[in-house]
Write a protein that holds these residues in place. Sequence first.
Motif, PDB file in Angstrom:
ATOM      1  N   ARG A 158     -24.226 -39.827  29.635  1.00 56.26           N
ATOM      2  CA  ARG A 158     -25.162 -38.735  29.400  1.00 56.26           C
ATOM      3  C   ARG A 158     -24.963 -38.188  27.989  1.00 56.26           C
ATOM      4  N   ILE A 159     -26.057 -38.216  27.228  1.00 55.08           N
ATOM      5  CA  ILE A 159     -26.005 -37.662  25.871  1.00 55.08           C
ATOM      6  C   ILE A 159     -27.065 -36.586  25.664  1.00 55.08           C
TER       7      ILE A 159
ATOM      8  N   VAL B 155     -21.656 -41.933  18.773  1.00 52.28           N
ATOM      9  CA  VAL B 155     -22.329 -42.796  17.795  1.00 52.28           C
ATOM     10  C   VAL B 155     -22.694 -44.124  18.447  1.00 52.28           C
ATOM     11  N   LEU B 156     -21.766 -44.709  19.203  1.00 53.22           N
ATOM     12  CA  LEU B 156     -22.053 -45.980  19.866  1.00 53.22           C
ATOM     13  C   LEU B 156     -23.180 -45.830  20.889  1.00 53.22           C
ATOM     14  N   LEU B 157     -23.228 -44.708  21.593  1.00 50.69           N
ATOM     15  CA  LEU B 157     -24.293 -44.492  22.572  1.00 50.69           C
ATOM     16  C   LEU B 157     -25.645 -44.270  21.900  1.00 50.69           C
ATOM     17  N   LEU B 158     -25.644 -43.598  20.757  1.00 50.74           N
ATOM     18  CA  LEU B 158     -26.901 -43.424  20.025  1.00 50.74           C
ATOM     19  C   LEU B 158     -27.451 -44.752  19.534  1.00 50.74           C
ATOM     20  N   HIS B 159     -26.568 -45.746  19.435  1.00 57.47           N
ATOM     21  CA  HIS B 159     -26.959 -47.090  19.002  1.00 57.47           C
ATOM     22  C   HIS B 159     -26.576 -48.109  20.074  1.00 57.47           C
ATOM     23  N   ALA B 160     -26.771 -47.725  21.340  1.00 53.37           N
ATOM     24  CA  ALA B 160     -26.378 -48.580  22.459  1.00 53.37           C
ATOM     25  C   ALA B 160     -26.965 -49.978  22.314  1.00 53.37           C
TER      26      ALA B 160
ATOM     27  N   ASP C 182     -28.914 -41.781  29.954  1.00 53.90           N
ATOM     28  CA  ASP C 182     -29.975 -40.810  30.212  1.00 53.90           C
ATOM     29  C   ASP C 182     -31.067 -40.832  29.140  1.00 53.90           C
ATOM     30  N   ALA C 183     -30.710 -41.037  27.905  1.00 57.05           N
ATOM     31  CA  ALA C 183     -31.709 -41.066  26.836  1.00 57.05           C
ATOM     32  C   ALA C 183     -32.660 -42.251  27.002  1.00 57.05           C
TER      33      ALA C 183
END
Length: 144
Positions: A5-6, A32-37, A99-100
């Motif tokens: 969840r971000i 950062v890694l999740l924003l660029h999953a 979630d995003a």
Amino acid sequence: MVEFRILGPLEVLKEGEQLPLPRLKERMVLAVLLLHANEFVSRERLIDDLWGEAPPPTARQAVNVYLSQLRKALSRAGEDPITTASGGYRLRVESDALDASRMQVLVASAREHASKGEPAPAAERFREALSLWRGPAALMIMSF
């Protein structure tokens, strides 16, 4: 399944239970890694995002330590979704585990219903998408 969840405070859940995350810098690496999953993120990008214009001389080693700690935390959930590539890293995340990503799918579906003149299903998808936000939406910076 692990859920990330971000859209609000950063959280990692395993079967609905929140997984304790390491210190701030490890959490920043995860964010950062999740924003660029599922995309390659270079070590230099991580260094820039963590320290900006003035990284410490030990930044490369520090990133390695942060990733090691992050991997340990995620392995408690039975997974290590981080792969190492030449000069960087990739976090493998199923689209329904972030979630995003779920929000993007719901918004796209809502827009499709709206373009077909179907306001009720469009409104329902928008409500579902909005329900994924945890906390004030004004604090998040994302583009959809």
